[in-house]
Scaffold this active site. Structure first.
Site, mmCIF file in Angstrom:
data_model
loop_
_atom_site.group_PDB
_atom_site.id
_atom_site.type_symbol
_atom_site.label_atom_id
_atom_site.label_comp_id
_atom_site.label_asym_id
_atom_site.label_seq_id
_atom_site.Cartn_x
_atom_site.Cartn_y
_atom_site.Cartn_z
ATOM 1 N N LYS B 68 0.862 -1.189 0.000
ATOM 2 C CA LYS B 68 0.000 0.000 0.000
ATOM 3 C C LYS B 68 0.897 1.237 0.000
ATOM 4 C CE LYS B 68 -4.053 1.856 2.476
ATOM 5 N NZ LYS B 68 -4.956 1.703 3.644
ATOM 6 N N SER B 143 -9.750 2.243 2.876
ATOM 7 C CA SER B 143 -8.860 2.951 1.983
ATOM 8 C C SER B 143 -7.909 2.027 1.216
ATOM 9 C CB SER B 143 -8.041 3.970 2.777
ATOM 10 O OG SER B 143 -7.228 3.290 3.728
ATOM 11 N N SER B 167 -10.289 0.051 7.032
ATOM 12 C CA SER B 167 -9.661 0.230 5.725
ATOM 13 C C SER B 167 -9.044 -1.024 5.109
ATOM 14 C CB SER B 167 -8.584 1.313 5.791
ATOM 15 O OG SER B 167 -9.177 2.582 5.785
#
Lengths: 485, 485
Positions: B68, B143, B167
């Protein structure tokens, strides 16, 4: 109306004696190279986290104990949020009064003009320093060496009534930090910075009620003790002038800044413009239980402090209060003195040498204590040379100066200068008779009753021996020998 | 023959047996990356120069994965999907990534996310909206949208994620895969761009519970750079999964799961909750004891506000380091504060700016107790309620969201009041730092949906075992995307 001046202090002092910074692994040193002691967190690179330096906490707890404060059960840190170029994270990790900081509500006794005074400490907290900036006509430069250096902030109640009292307190605290091995507390290195609060109250009102204290004006960034004195005195006069000219309402609650150049305080911001720092507990540092055993350990490890040393000097070593006060004023001098005593030097003699010759000559020669070539061992040897009458005290002063300028040992200097005091009585008898043989007129005069001729004859012995004869022995020998003629 | 759609165990076996090489895996993963980049816009950076490593006994050795883009990676662009860091190349690597590298894991791309993790739609990345690989008209949630899309599409068996509210766990449900965040502090946060430090967790997105265990085994470990990390060296997640759930007790919460709470429920929600109850029945058949529990509705209703207050407050402070002076594209401005203002105004998306305003507001002196401190009190109350349940049950099982992935068209990051609790309850896992895992439990309109299992702190093994048992009773383990449109 009688006035009373209310002065409160905030003293920021860097902890200089830890190896690393307070929340960063970077070195805590006073590097002359910009951005030399910097880790990613000191410049707030994304993803960096603070880690608490236990040694800085230990030293702060020790300071808290010395200042008579209470220590918290749990250690917390808080974020003080504001934007400034010298604050890369956009917040400072510090402590507020709730939760309790490293020290709360203490009392500290200091001396001013020979009297003991009490100052109440509101709180002591541990925080990180900001970076330092240098301003040039073309722009500003930031040096992150200082970012994250541990900083102890001490906040007092308004317990000082004059600038001199406030400075005496600051000097005492600075000394404590030095004796406890917490900080060099060197203003020249920017390690000590103060904020000063000044208000003027009606002396007839009740001092215990803060509402009677008058309008408080804060003066920020006062960076030396002499500046503290000047800033307070300036501010007292400014406020008194306003009061005396009936402009009481013009004293507003504000923050001012001390301007060294003009010797005045200048308005920075009013109370209404006060910054809201949006404090909250730093989430990256878990609350830390301060164990009783650890506190005990720290308490036991507090080094002997100046007032304890002073008592020893007066009561055990028999030196005067005056001399003891001079010696403890500087930890380095006090350590030097104690080292001499450890070497079994006579305490009074050592004290005399230090307070008169050493300190006097340091000033005269413009020497720093750290540059000193004289060691306690040298001083002890010098004292012994005088004690055993090997050199005269007059010679000793000359030797002392030579040590300071050349760094040679007293023995070396005495030998080089062929200075040994002649104490061999047979030798002196021999020389005395030589002098008498050479001066028959003097013997005549003596016999006519002019006994003071003995002094002149003793002087002749000293001349012949190039001053090395012990003067007392020389005189008594001459007095005896002339009688025999 | 493809491998990137297989489990870590299977790929490892193929590598060991020489059926495939690390180099071939990288090639396959990069090709798939480029395909998915076109379809889903899931990546910020593609690491075309990824190098194979030696295959060892370590399960992760030689296998590609995704990071990420809010993880700091040395020498590799790390943007947090924000314009404020669009050119930022860090000089240090997050501890979790260092740990994976030690195991021989090979990053092949950096995945896009809602800007700095502050969003739940995958639509606020500086590189544009991320689409759901099952249906490109739908969102992945956020997210960790890029990571979820890539793992679901078979780019690699796993990607790292971060989870401040849900997330990891919500995008996992929307993409039909597994999302696991272990107990707070099991994985070091050092090098993760912070959103809200007290809520931020790292974790993994995978296609099976065992893979999640393998990956977190590889990421975790105490770290001297993160004071909130703890020693888990005696915990071996993967080795501890044995599928034994004898005597295990689960509960679900009436106020969240009962369809009667939602009078305006649409078909998706009805099906979703009915499917959840089917899973509960399956659990009972497996041998779990499952009960319904009740929690004070008022307390539950406060949950979304508590999250907003705490996360925004911490975020506004955490992101104060983004000034454009030290890193990031410095903005023009006549003075430093103008430059800072321009950088932040232009750099952040409106959603983030809205959160900063909320964060500042709730921390202001006059609001702090009412909002920030009260939010912390309610956070504590909610965590206490959950901990009370953990005294009776091994884990709490709940549906994720109010149905399958939402349509991108007309999506706003604003909550529907009616189903708020269904959408937001995963945040309790962040309030308490609880180990929490989402696994797929079926399809609605050919789109995947998921359930979540959350246990008490440090009880990760129990949570994984329960999830593994339920996963094994269904047919969604290891599933990769079958495109709808």
């Amino acid at each position: 109306m009688d006035y009373k001046v209310m002065i409160g202090l905030e003293m920021h002092c860097e902890i200089s004696e830890t190896k690393t910074k307070v929340f960063s692994g970077a070195k805590n040193d006073f590097s002359e190279y910009p951005n030399d002691s910097v880790k990613p967190i000191d410049m707030a690179f994304p993803g960096t986290l603070p880690t608490v330096n236990k040694e800085a906490v230990r030293m702060s707890l020790m300071a808290s104990m010395i200042l008579g404060c209470s220590q918290p059960e749990y250690l917390y840190f808080e974020r003080k949020n504001y934007y400034y170029p010298d604050l890369p994270k956009g917040f400072q990790i510090t402590q507020e009064t709730k939760p309790a900081p490293i020290g709360s509500y203490g009392e500290f006794i200091y001396e001013h003009e020979g009297k003991k005074k009490k100052a109440r400490i509101n709180n002591l907290h541990l925080e990180e320093d900001a970076a330092s900036s240098d301003h040039y006509p073309s722009g500003s430069r930031i040096n992150y060496n200082r970012a994250g250096v541990p900083l102890l902030e001490l906040v007092t109640e308004p317990d000082f009534r004059s600038a001199d009292e406030a400075v005496a307190f600051l000097e005492a605290i600075r000394n404590i930090y030095r004796y406890a091995g917490i900080s060099e507390a060197d203003s020249k290195k920017g390690q000590v910075r103060c904020d000063v609060n000044v208000s003027i109250m009606d002396a007839s009102l009740d001092e215990t009620n803060p509402e009677n204290w008058g309008t408080k004006v804060e003066i920020k960034n006062v960076n030396s003790f002499s500046a503290v004195r000047d800033a307070i005195n300036y501010e007292i006069e400014r406020q008194l002038n306003l009061l005396n000219s009936g402009k009481k309402e013009e004293i507003e609650q504000e923050t001012r800044r001390w301007d060294e150049e003009s010797g005045t305080t200048i308005h920075m911001r009013s109370k209404v413009d006060a910054i809201d720092y949006k404090y909250f507990v730093e989430p990256n540092i878990p609350k830390f239980k301060i164990k009783k055993e650890w506190l005990e350990e720290i308490r036991k490890s507090i080094p002997r402090l100046p007032y304890e040393r002073k008592e020893t000097y007066i009561n055990e070593y028999g030196i005067t209060d005056y001399d003891a006060t001079i010696i403890i004023k500087d930890k380095k001098i006090s350590d030097f003195y104690e080292e001499c005593i450890k070497l079994k030097a006579d305490p009074k003699m050592a004290s005399n040498w230090i307070t008169t010759n050493l300190l006097g000559n340091l000033n005269k020669l413009e020497l720093e204590f750290d540059d000193l070539t004289l060691t306690p061992k040298m001083l002890k040897d010098l004292i012994d040379l005088v004690e055993s009458k090997e050199i005269s005290s007059k010679q000793a002063k000359e030797v002392f100066l030579d040590i300071l300028t050349t760094g040679k040992t007293p023995q070396e200097i005495v030998k080089e200068k062929d200075m040994k005091q002649m104490s061999d009585e047979e030798e002196i008898v021999k020389i005395a008779n030589e002098v008498l043989d050479e001066n028959p007129d003097a013997i005549d005069q003596y016999k006519k009753g002019r006994t003071n001729v003995v002094d002149w004859l003793t002087g002749q012995i000293m001349k012949k021996t190039k001053g090395q004869a012990n003067p007392t022995i020389a005189r008594s020998t001459m007095a005896t020998e002339i009688e025999k003629r | 023959m493809t491998y990137m759609d297989k489990s870590i165990e299977e790929i490892h076996e193929a590598l060991i047996k020489g059926k495939v090489t690390s180099k071939e895996l990288i090639k396959e993963s990069l090709e798939k990356t480029k395909e998915i980049e076109k379809k889903c816009n899931a990546f910020v950076t593609i690491l075309d120069d990824a190098k194979p490593v030696e295959v060892t006994d370590e399960l992760l050795s030689g296998i590609p994965y995704g990071i990420k883009d809010n993880y700091s990676t040395e020498g590799i662009l790390s943007t947090g999907s924000s314009n404020t860091l669009k050119d930022y190349i860090p000089f240090f690597t997050a501890t979790a990534i260092e740990n994976l590298t030690k195991k021989g894991a090979i990053p092949v791309n950096k995945t896009a996310l809602d800007e700095f993790g502050m969003g739940g739609t995958g639509t606020t990345c500086h590189t544009g909206t991320i689409t759901n690989p099952w249906d490109h008209t739908r969102m992945c949630a956020g997210s960790s949208a890029g990571s979820a899309a890539a793992v679901a599409a078979g780019v690699y068996p796993y990607a790292t994620g971060s989870d401040t509210g849900d997330s990891i766990r919500k995008p996992a449900a929307y993409c039909g895969i597994v999302g696991y965040k272990p107990t707070y502090g099991m994985i070091s946060r050092y090098g993760l761009f912070p959103f809200a430090s007290s809520l931020d967790h790292l974790g993994a997105l995978t296609r099976s519970v065992k893979d999640a265990a393998i990956v977190v085994d590889g990421m975790k470990g105490i770290d001297k750079n993160d004071m909130t990390s703890w020693d888990s060296s005696n915990i071996h997640l993967y080795d501890s999964i044995d599928g034994n759930i004898k005597g295990k007790k689960l509960c679900y919460i009436k106020e969240i799961c009962d369809i009667n709470n939602y009078p305006n429920a649409d078909n998706e929600l009805k099906e979703h909750l009915a499917n959840f109850m089917d899973t509960i029945e399956k659990c009972k058949k497996l041998g779990f004891e499952v009960k319904e529990e009740s929690i004070d509705q008022t307390l539950l209703n406060a949950l979304p506000s508590v999250y907003v207050v705490i996360s925004c407050a911490e975020a506004t402070s955490n992101m104060s380091n983004l000034t454009g002076f030290i890193f990031g594209p410095r903005a023009e401005g006549e003075s430093w504060d103008q430059s800072l203002k321009n950088y932040r105004t232009k750099g952040f998306s409106p959603l983030i700016k809205r959160r900063f305003v909320i964060g500042s507001y709730v921390l202001q002196a006059e609001n702090k107790d009412r909002y920030f401190h009260n939010a912390q009190r309610v956070r504590r109350l909610l965590v206490d309620e959950w901990n009370k349940l953990y005294k009776k049950y091994d884990a709490i099982i709940l549906p994720v969201g109010s149905g399958p992935a939402k349509k991108l068209e007309g999506s706003k990051d604003i909550l529907d009041q009616n189903t708020a609790i269904l959408e937001e309850h995963l945040q309790i896992g962040n309030f308490g730092g609880f180990p929490s895992i989402t696994i797929p439990n079926g399809f609605i309109d050919n789109l995947p949906v998921g359930i979540n299992i959350t246990g008490k702190c440090y009880d990760d093994i129990n949570v994984l075992n329960i999830a593994y048992a339920i996963e094994s009773s269904m047919n969604y383990k290891g599933q990769v995307v079958k495109e709808v449109k």
